[in-house]
Motif scaffolding. Structure first.
Motif, PDB file in Angstrom:
ATOM      1  N   ILE A  13     -14.444 -14.944 -11.888  1.00 46.47           N
ATOM      2  CA  ILE A  13     -14.016 -13.526 -12.617  1.00 46.47           C
ATOM      3  C   ILE A  13     -14.786 -13.631 -14.012  1.00 46.47           C
ATOM      4  CG2 ILE A  13     -12.445 -12.257 -13.413  1.00 46.47           C
ATOM      5  CD1 ILE A  13     -10.951 -12.445 -11.176  1.00 46.47           C
ATOM      6  N   ALA A  14     -15.701 -12.683 -14.341  1.00 48.91           N
ATOM      7  CA  ALA A  14     -15.950 -12.655 -15.589  1.00 48.91           C
ATOM      8  C   ALA A  14     -15.436 -11.340 -16.244  1.00 48.91           C
ATOM      9  CB  ALA A  14     -17.675 -12.480 -15.802  1.00 48.91           C
ATOM     10  N   ILE A  15     -15.213 -11.357 -17.500  1.00 44.22           N
ATOM     11  CA  ILE A  15     -14.427 -10.275 -18.398  1.00 44.22           C
ATOM     12  C   ILE A  15     -15.403 -10.121 -19.524  1.00 44.22           C
ATOM     13  CG2 ILE A  15     -12.407  -9.500 -19.714  1.00 44.22           C
ATOM     14  CD1 ILE A  15     -10.642 -11.173 -17.624  1.00 44.22           C
ATOM     15  N   ASP A  16     -15.666  -8.838 -19.871  1.00 43.05           N
ATOM     16  CA  ASP A  16     -16.656  -8.582 -20.867  1.00 43.05           C
ATOM     17  C   ASP A  16     -16.344  -9.044 -22.151  1.00 43.05           C
ATOM     18  OD1 ASP A  16     -19.036  -7.204 -21.874  1.00 43.05           O
ATOM     19  OD2 ASP A  16     -17.726  -5.549 -22.526  1.00 43.05           O
ATOM     20  N   GLU A  17     -17.042  -9.699 -22.842  1.00 40.69           N
ATOM     21  CA  GLU A  17     -16.985 -10.316 -24.286  1.00 40.69           C
ATOM     22  C   GLU A  17     -16.331  -9.444 -25.104  1.00 40.69           C
ATOM     23  OE1 GLU A  17     -20.779 -11.745 -25.151  1.00 40.69           O
ATOM     24  OE2 GLU A  17     -20.437 -13.841 -24.217  1.00 40.69           O
ATOM     25  N   LYS A  18     -16.745  -8.050 -25.066  1.00 40.51           N
ATOM     26  CA  LYS A  18     -15.872  -7.209 -26.191  1.00 40.51           C
ATOM     27  C   LYS A  18     -14.365  -7.485 -26.055  1.00 40.51           C
ATOM     28  CE  LYS A  18     -15.737  -2.982 -23.527  1.00 40.51           C
ATOM     29  NZ  LYS A  18     -16.296  -1.699 -23.175  1.00 40.51           N
ATOM     30  N   PHE A  19     -13.748  -8.029 -25.055  1.00 41.53           N
ATOM     31  CA  PHE A  19     -12.446  -8.077 -24.860  1.00 41.53           C
ATOM     32  C   PHE A  19     -11.918  -9.694 -25.540  1.00 41.53           C
ATOM     33  CE2 PHE A  19     -13.315  -4.856 -21.625  1.00 41.53           C
ATOM     34  CZ  PHE A  19     -12.552  -3.877 -22.256  1.00 41.53           C
ATOM     35  N   LYS A  20     -12.971 -10.597 -25.825  1.00 40.65           N
ATOM     36  CA  LYS A  20     -12.637 -11.908 -26.056  1.00 40.65           C
ATOM     37  C   LYS A  20     -11.954 -11.826 -27.297  1.00 40.65           C
ATOM     38  CE  LYS A  20     -14.902 -16.334 -26.659  1.00 40.65           C
ATOM     39  NZ  LYS A  20     -16.306 -17.133 -26.544  1.00 40.65           N
ATOM     40  N   PHE A  21     -10.873 -12.638 -27.402  1.00 32.55           N
ATOM     41  CA  PHE A  21      -9.715 -12.446 -28.407  1.00 32.55           C
ATOM     42  C   PHE A  21      -9.844 -14.114 -29.090  1.00 32.55           C
ATOM     43  CE2 PHE A  21      -7.771 -12.914 -24.157  1.00 32.55           C
ATOM     44  CZ  PHE A  21      -7.469 -14.357 -24.133  1.00 32.55           C
ATOM     45  N   ASP A  22      -9.403 -13.981 -30.415  1.00 32.70           N
ATOM     46  CA  ASP A  22      -9.336 -15.231 -31.087  1.00 32.70           C
ATOM     47  C   ASP A  22      -7.996 -15.785 -31.393  1.00 32.70           C
ATOM     48  OD1 ASP A  22      -9.466 -16.986 -33.462  1.00 32.70           O
ATOM     49  OD2 ASP A  22     -11.052 -16.063 -34.275  1.00 32.70           O
ATOM     50  N   GLU A  23      -7.966 -16.795 -30.681  1.00 30.93           N
ATOM     51  CA  GLU A  23      -6.555 -17.634 -30.518  1.00 30.93           C
ATOM     52  C   GLU A  23      -5.847 -17.868 -31.986  1.00 30.93           C
ATOM     53  OE1 GLU A  23      -4.935 -17.843 -28.024  1.00 30.93           O
ATOM     54  OE2 GLU A  23      -5.918 -17.721 -26.168  1.00 30.93           O
ATOM     55  N   GLU A  24      -6.655 -17.981 -32.943  1.00 30.09           N
ATOM     56  CA  GLU A  24      -6.141 -18.450 -34.107  1.00 30.09           C
ATOM     57  C   GLU A  24      -5.786 -17.407 -35.025  1.00 30.09           C
ATOM     58  OE1 GLU A  24      -8.148 -20.872 -36.895  1.00 30.09           O
ATOM     59  OE2 GLU A  24      -8.870 -22.421 -35.325  1.00 30.09           O
ATOM     60  N   ALA A  25      -6.469 -16.089 -34.670  1.00 33.35           N
ATOM     61  CA  ALA A  25      -6.084 -14.808 -35.332  1.00 33.35           C
ATOM     62  C   ALA A  25      -4.952 -14.302 -34.817  1.00 33.35           C
ATOM     63  CB  ALA A  25      -7.299 -13.890 -35.096  1.00 33.35           C
ATOM     64  N   ARG A  33      -2.662 -16.245 -33.584  1.00 27.79           N
ATOM     65  CA  ARG A  33      -1.319 -16.983 -33.978  1.00 27.79           C
ATOM     66  C   ARG A  33      -1.126 -16.608 -35.804  1.00 27.79           C
ATOM     67  NH1 ARG A  33      -3.735 -21.271 -30.804  1.00 27.79           N
ATOM     68  NH2 ARG A  33      -5.220 -21.788 -32.395  1.00 27.79           N
ATOM     69  N   GLY A  34      -2.190 -16.016 -36.091  1.00 28.73           N
ATOM     70  CA  GLY A  34      -1.933 -15.625 -37.509  1.00 28.73           C
ATOM     71  C   GLY A  34      -1.344 -14.121 -37.733  1.00 28.73           C
ATOM     72  N   GLY A  35      -0.914 -13.465 -36.585  1.00 36.16           N
ATOM     73  CA  GLY A  35      -0.456 -12.325 -36.549  1.00 36.16           C
ATOM     74  C   GLY A  35      -1.595 -11.178 -36.339  1.00 36.16           C
ATOM     75  N   SER A  36      -2.792 -11.118 -35.962  1.00 36.55           N
ATOM     76  CA  SER A  36      -3.626 -10.076 -36.145  1.00 36.55           C
ATOM     77  C   SER A  36      -3.544  -9.204 -34.868  1.00 36.55           C
ATOM     78  CB  SER A  36      -5.033 -10.698 -35.742  1.00 36.55           C
ATOM     79  OG  SER A  36      -6.128  -9.833 -35.427  1.00 36.55           O
ATOM     80  N   ALA A  37      -3.025  -7.908 -35.156  1.00 41.90           N
ATOM     81  CA  ALA A  37      -2.754  -6.972 -34.084  1.00 41.90           C
ATOM     82  C   ALA A  37      -3.751  -6.536 -33.321  1.00 41.90           C
ATOM     83  CB  ALA A  37      -2.065  -5.507 -35.004  1.00 41.90           C
ATOM     84  N   GLU A  38      -5.224  -6.560 -33.880  1.00 47.49           N
ATOM     85  CA  GLU A  38      -6.398  -6.270 -33.289  1.00 47.49           C
ATOM     86  C   GLU A  38      -6.680  -7.227 -32.038  1.00 47.49           C
ATOM     87  OE1 GLU A  38     -11.440  -5.567 -33.958  1.00 47.49           O
ATOM     88  OE2 GLU A  38      -9.881  -5.766 -35.636  1.00 47.49           O
ATOM     89  N   GLU A  39      -6.362  -8.637 -32.471  1.00 48.54           N
ATOM     90  CA  GLU A  39      -6.934  -9.547 -31.405  1.00 48.54           C
ATOM     91  C   GLU A  39      -5.622  -9.642 -30.325  1.00 48.54           C
ATOM     92  OE1 GLU A  39      -9.411 -11.592 -31.318  1.00 48.54           O
ATOM     93  OE2 GLU A  39     -10.299 -10.116 -32.909  1.00 48.54           O
ATOM     94  N   THR A  40      -4.310  -9.414 -30.848  1.00 55.39           N
ATOM     95  CA  THR A  40      -3.464  -9.464 -29.910  1.00 55.39           C
ATOM     96  C   THR A  40      -3.637  -8.332 -28.667  1.00 55.39           C
ATOM     97  OG1 THR A  40      -1.721 -10.050 -31.400  1.00 55.39           O
ATOM     98  CG2 THR A  40      -0.952  -9.097 -29.474  1.00 55.39           C
ATOM     99  N   ASN A  41      -4.139  -7.049 -29.370  1.00 58.70           N
ATOM    100  CA  ASN A  41      -4.395  -5.896 -28.354  1.00 58.70           C
ATOM    101  C   ASN A  41      -5.291  -6.345 -27.359  1.00 58.70           C
ATOM    102  OD1 ASN A  41      -4.212  -2.817 -27.591  1.00 58.70           O
ATOM    103  ND2 ASN A  41      -6.303  -2.910 -28.472  1.00 58.70           N
ATOM    104  N   GLU A  49      -4.093  -7.811 -24.228  1.00 57.88           N
ATOM    105  CA  GLU A  49      -3.546  -6.857 -23.308  1.00 57.88           C
ATOM    106  C   GLU A  49      -4.713  -6.373 -22.481  1.00 57.88           C
ATOM    107  OE1 GLU A  49      -1.115  -4.086 -21.280  1.00 57.88           O
ATOM    108  OE2 GLU A  49      -0.560  -5.979 -22.322  1.00 57.88           O
ATOM    109  N   LEU A  50      -5.867  -5.863 -23.319  1.00 61.04           N
ATOM    110  CA  LEU A  50      -6.868  -5.231 -22.356  1.00 61.04           C
ATOM    111  C   LEU A  50      -7.556  -6.178 -21.622  1.00 61.04           C
ATOM    112  CD1 LEU A  50      -8.730  -3.650 -25.651  1.00 61.04           C
ATOM    113  CD2 LEU A  50      -7.299  -2.521 -23.802  1.00 61.04           C
ATOM    114  N   ALA A  51      -7.850  -7.628 -21.944  1.00 62.11           N
ATOM    115  CA  ALA A  51      -8.330  -8.601 -21.109  1.00 62.11           C
ATOM    116  C   ALA A  51      -7.478  -8.852 -19.837  1.00 62.11           C
ATOM    117  CB  ALA A  51      -8.325  -9.822 -21.730  1.00 62.11           C
ATOM    118  N   TYR A  52      -6.068  -8.835 -20.057  1.00 61.90           N
ATOM    119  CA  TYR A  52      -4.983  -9.022 -18.822  1.00 61.90           C
ATOM    120  C   TYR A  52      -5.070  -7.612 -17.996  1.00 61.90           C
ATOM    121  CZ  TYR A  52      -0.140  -9.376 -16.652  1.00 61.90           C
ATOM    122  OH  TYR A  52       0.592  -9.463 -16.045  1.00 61.90           O
ATOM    123  N   ARG A  53      -5.337  -6.747 -18.464  1.00 60.74           N
ATOM    124  CA  ARG A  53      -5.714  -5.435 -17.457  1.00 60.74           C
ATOM    125  C   ARG A  53      -6.797  -5.451 -16.865  1.00 60.74           C
ATOM    126  NH1 ARG A  53      -2.393  -0.733 -17.908  1.00 60.74           N
ATOM    127  NH2 ARG A  53      -0.372  -1.276 -19.446  1.00 60.74           N
TER     128      ARG A  53
END
Length: 251
Positions: free
Chosen positions: A164-176, A178-186, A189-193
């Motif tokens: 399964i390939a998921i589009d790179e635009k949903f790729k999240f930054d793990e460090e961000a 952990r740093g509390g980035s709401a954008e990366e956390t969102n 959720e998108l990748a999960y869906r």
């Protein structure tokens, strides 16, 4: 008085020569080439990556007119390589393309490195919504699926390479994250869906559905079942293609 009429055969001589009624000579036609003879041409067509990705994204859909247009596009491209290609041979090229192993495609290449969080998501979705029915995948990763080198989709399930390939635009930054980035956390959720959507395609494939890549009645039924289990509004035939991203306005 003798009323007897003269007897004999009356011949009318026409001005045109005798017309021959012999059948016309048969038209010489070349025999249709076999699959093995057309396979090298099919591989040349498959080298056109954008066309091949578009073909794979289209061939399993429910829209028959769209599928016919796609086959015509493949046929016309093949004919640009081999002008002698017949209409029927063009259809054979499309059939051969559908049987070419997708493990060498650029999208599948993007699945070579398993993303740990995506793998964890897959296990959770499989457990919660499929009762651990689905067989483990070879790879789950991010790859370009919606850009110029993609197929205009948020994700893709590859049945032959079990990826399964998921589009790179949903790729999240793990460090961000952990740093509390709401954008990366969102993005998580998108990748999960997106992953959930592709896992329905995986389920249909493993159950032997005729068109596991489509979004017809079988896909809709699964999407509606999962939505009800999640406590969300079930999708309709009009928006099921974007399920379950349609509820959160993702594009």
């Amino acid at each position: 008085m003798n009323d007897d009429k003269p007897k004999g055969v009356l011949r009318i001589v026409g001005s045109k020569p005798d017309v021959s009624h012999d059948p016309p000579p048969p038209i010489a036609r070349k025999p249709m080439r076999s699959n093995s003879e057309l396979e090298p041409l099919a591989k040349q067509v498959a080298a056109n990556v954008p066309l091949l990705n578009k073909f794979r994204a289209t061939i399993g859909c429910e829209d028959q007119a769209r599928m016919r247009d796609m086959i015509d596009e493949v046929r016309n491209y093949a004919r640009s390589i081999d002008p002698a290609l017949t209409h029927a041979e063009g259809a054979t090229i499309a059939l051969l393309l559908s049987n070419i192993d997708d493990s060498g495609s650029p999208l599948a290449e993007g699945c070579r490195k398993m993303n740990e969080r995506l793998e964890s998501m897959w296990r959770e979705i499989n457990r919660e919504f499929f009762g651990d029915e689905l067989k483990p995948l070879a790879e789950i990763a991010f790859a370009e699926t919606s850009g110029s080198g993609g197929i205009g989709a948020h994700g893709k399930f590859f049945d032959k390479s079990r990826c399964i390939a998921i589009d790179e635009k949903f790729k999240f930054d793990e460090e961000a994250i952990r740093g509390g980035s709401a954008e990366e956390t969102n993005k998580v959720e998108l990748a999960y869906r997106v992953l959930m959507h592709e896992m329905v395609h995986q389920a249909l494939f493993e159950r032997g559905a005729e068109k596991p890549g489509g979004h017809g009645e079988m896909f809709l039924a699964e999407a509606q079942r999962i939505s009800k289990q999640m406590g969300e509004e079930p999708p309709t035939p009009e928006n099921v293609v974007r399920w379950p991203l349609h509820l959160i306005g993702a594009s």
